[in-house]
Design an enzyme around this catalytic site. Structure first.
Site, PDB file in Angstrom:
ATOM      1  N   GLY A   1       0.834  -1.199   0.000  1.00 38.26           N
ATOM      2  CA  GLY A   1       0.000   0.000   0.000  1.00 38.26           C
ATOM      3  C   GLY A   1       0.863   1.240   0.000  1.00 38.26           C
ATOM      4  O   GLY A   1       2.088   1.174  -0.153  1.00 38.26           O
TER       5      GLY A   1
ATOM      6  N   HIS B   1      12.692  10.468   8.343  1.00 39.21           N
ATOM      7  CA  HIS B   1      13.850  11.279   7.894  1.00 39.21           C
ATOM      8  C   HIS B   1      13.954  11.347   6.367  1.00 39.21           C
ATOM      9  O   HIS B   1      14.724  12.145   5.844  1.00 39.21           O
ATOM     10  CB  HIS B   1      15.152  10.772   8.524  1.00 39.21           C
ATOM     11  CG  HIS B   1      15.727   9.542   7.907  1.00 39.21           C
ATOM     12  ND1 HIS B   1      17.063   9.211   7.983  1.00 39.21           N
ATOM     13  CD2 HIS B   1      15.147   8.536   7.204  1.00 39.21           C
ATOM     14  CE1 HIS B   1      17.277   8.073   7.341  1.00 39.21           C
ATOM     15  NE2 HIS B   1      16.144   7.646   6.875  1.00 39.21           N
TER      16      HIS B   1
ATOM     17  N   PHE C   1       1.569   4.764   2.165  1.00 38.63           N
ATOM     18  CA  PHE C   1       1.279   5.418   3.448  1.00 38.63           C
ATOM     19  C   PHE C   1       0.779   6.862   3.282  1.00 38.63           C
ATOM     20  O   PHE C   1       0.427   7.498   4.265  1.00 38.63           O
ATOM     21  CB  PHE C   1       2.424   5.302   4.445  1.00 38.63           C
ATOM     22  CG  PHE C   1       3.804   5.753   4.012  1.00 38.63           C
ATOM     23  CD1 PHE C   1       4.007   6.879   3.243  1.00 38.63           C
ATOM     24  CD2 PHE C   1       4.923   5.039   4.465  1.00 38.63           C
ATOM     25  CE1 PHE C   1       5.285   7.298   2.892  1.00 38.63           C
ATOM     26  CE2 PHE C   1       6.215   5.447   4.112  1.00 38.63           C
ATOM     27  CZ  PHE C   1       6.394   6.580   3.323  1.00 38.63           C
TER      28      PHE C   1
HETATM   29  C1  LIG Z   1      14.717   4.148   4.399  1.00 34.03           C
HETATM   30  S1  LIG Z   1      13.662   2.811   4.041  1.00 34.03           S
HETATM   31  C2  LIG Z   1      13.349   2.182   5.691  1.00 34.03           C
HETATM   32  C3  LIG Z   1      13.039   0.722   5.669  1.00 34.03           C
HETATM   33  C4  LIG Z   1      12.945   0.074   7.056  1.00 34.03           C
HETATM   34  N1  LIG Z   1      11.921   0.691   7.885  1.00 34.03           N
HETATM   35  C5  LIG Z   1      14.282   0.068   7.738  1.00 34.03           C
HETATM   36  O1  LIG Z   1      14.461   0.685   8.786  1.00 34.03           O
HETATM   37  O2  LIG Z   1      15.192  -0.591   7.219  1.00 34.03           O
HETATM   38  C6  LIG Z   1      12.135   3.625   3.625  1.00 34.03           C
HETATM   39  C7  LIG Z   1      11.018   2.711   3.167  1.00 34.03           C
HETATM   40  O3  LIG Z   1       9.854   3.517   2.881  1.00 34.03           O
HETATM   41  C8  LIG Z   1       9.153   2.854   1.844  1.00 34.03           C
HETATM   42  N2  LIG Z   1       8.208   3.771   1.220  1.00 34.03           N
HETATM   43  C9  LIG Z   1       8.503   4.857   0.462  1.00 34.03           C
HETATM   44  N3  LIG Z   1       7.373   5.452   0.043  1.00 34.03           N
HETATM   45  C10 LIG Z   1       6.339   4.729   0.562  1.00 34.03           C
HETATM   46  C11 LIG Z   1       4.924   4.868   0.488  1.00 34.03           C
HETATM   47  N4  LIG Z   1       4.359   5.875  -0.200  1.00 34.03           N
HETATM   48  N5  LIG Z   1       4.149   3.971   1.141  1.00 34.03           N
HETATM   49  C12 LIG Z   1       4.721   2.946   1.834  1.00 34.03           C
HETATM   50  N6  LIG Z   1       6.069   2.769   1.942  1.00 34.03           N
HETATM   51  C13 LIG Z   1       6.872   3.662   1.314  1.00 34.03           C
HETATM   52  C14 LIG Z   1      10.264   2.427   0.914  1.00 34.03           C
HETATM   53  O4  LIG Z   1       9.837   1.437  -0.011  1.00 34.03           O
HETATM   54  C15 LIG Z   1      11.312   1.933   1.894  1.00 34.03           C
HETATM   55  O5  LIG Z   1      11.180   0.556   2.155  1.00 34.03           O
END
Ligand SMILES: C[S@@+](CC[C@H](N)C(=O)[O-])C[C@H]1O[C@@H](n2cnc3c(N)ncnc32)[C@H](O)[C@@H]1O
Length: 177
Positions: free
Chosen positions: A66, A86, A68
């Site tokens: 989905g 961040h 967020f």
């Molecule tokens: C920096 S990573 C952090 C991943 C994990 N929480 C960690 O600490 O390793 C950011 C995550 O946000 C997800 N993400 C980015 N845009 C998103 C969206 N619109 N809806 C859901 N997830 C999203 C990305 O796919 C990615 O897996």
């Protein structure tokens, strides 16, 4: 997961779970826990394929694709946002937190897990350098504690506790206000 006592939690949602490292660690150390891994659909497909969980942990995983910025899964006791806020400017963070607040039952908790910018960036150049990296790469930024508190306040949460992990991350526990 020495820094996270989840012994009283049975349902959690890892928002933007990425490669699933956090969820896997929580499942391994909390046999009572079921975790919903939530991320963009293609990321969930990839992680589901790649994350090699033992059967006793895989059966306690739910996989939900989905966005967020539209909605996040409801009805869990605990929500986690690790290394997510961040990536985004403050307006986008408020949208993400707002969707978490809408989805969460009134007695649920939210854990925001991030590296905090020190009040004195000269004494902590790692997070200061990450701040510049986040800004240059995708318009995100590292934040001080007071800035996270403000984002939480503005999206319907109260900061309840703050704890530090040995890895340099800070865990901000928030509850609906
Ligand atoms: C920096 S990573 C952090 C991943 C994990 N929480 C960690 O600490 O390793 C950011 C995550 O946000 C997800 N993400 C980015 N845009 C998103 C969206 N619109 N809806 C859901 N997830 C999203 C990305 O796919 C990615 O897996």
């Amino acid at each position: 997961m020495a820094c996270l006592d989840l012994s009283d939690v049975t349902t959690a949602v890892d928002i933007a779970a990425g490669g699933g490292t956090l969820a896997a660690a929580m499942l391994a150390t909390n046999p009572q826990l079921t975790v919903t891994l939530f991320d963009l659909p293609h990321v969930i497909e990839h992680t589901r394929h790649e994350l090699d969980l033992p059967p006793g942990q895989e059966s306690r995983c739910h996989w939900t694709g989905g966005d967020f910025f539209s909605a996040v899964p409801g009805d869990a006791e605990l929500y986690l946002l690790k290394s997510v806020l961040h990536d985004w400017d403050s307006e986008k963070c408020l949208e993400i937190l707002g969707h978490c607040r809408t989805a969460m039952p009134g007695d649920a908790r939210l854990l925001v897990i991030e590296r905090l910018l020190s009040e004195d960036p000269v004494s902590d150049t790692l997070v200061a350098r990450l701040d510049i990296h986040m800004m240059a790469v995708n318009g995100g930024r590292e934040r001080r504690l007071v800035e996270y508190r403000d984002l939480l306040d503005r999206s319907g949460f109260s900061l309840h506790s703050v704890s530090n992990s040995k890895s340099g991350f800070t865990i901000l526990e928030a509850v609906p206000s």
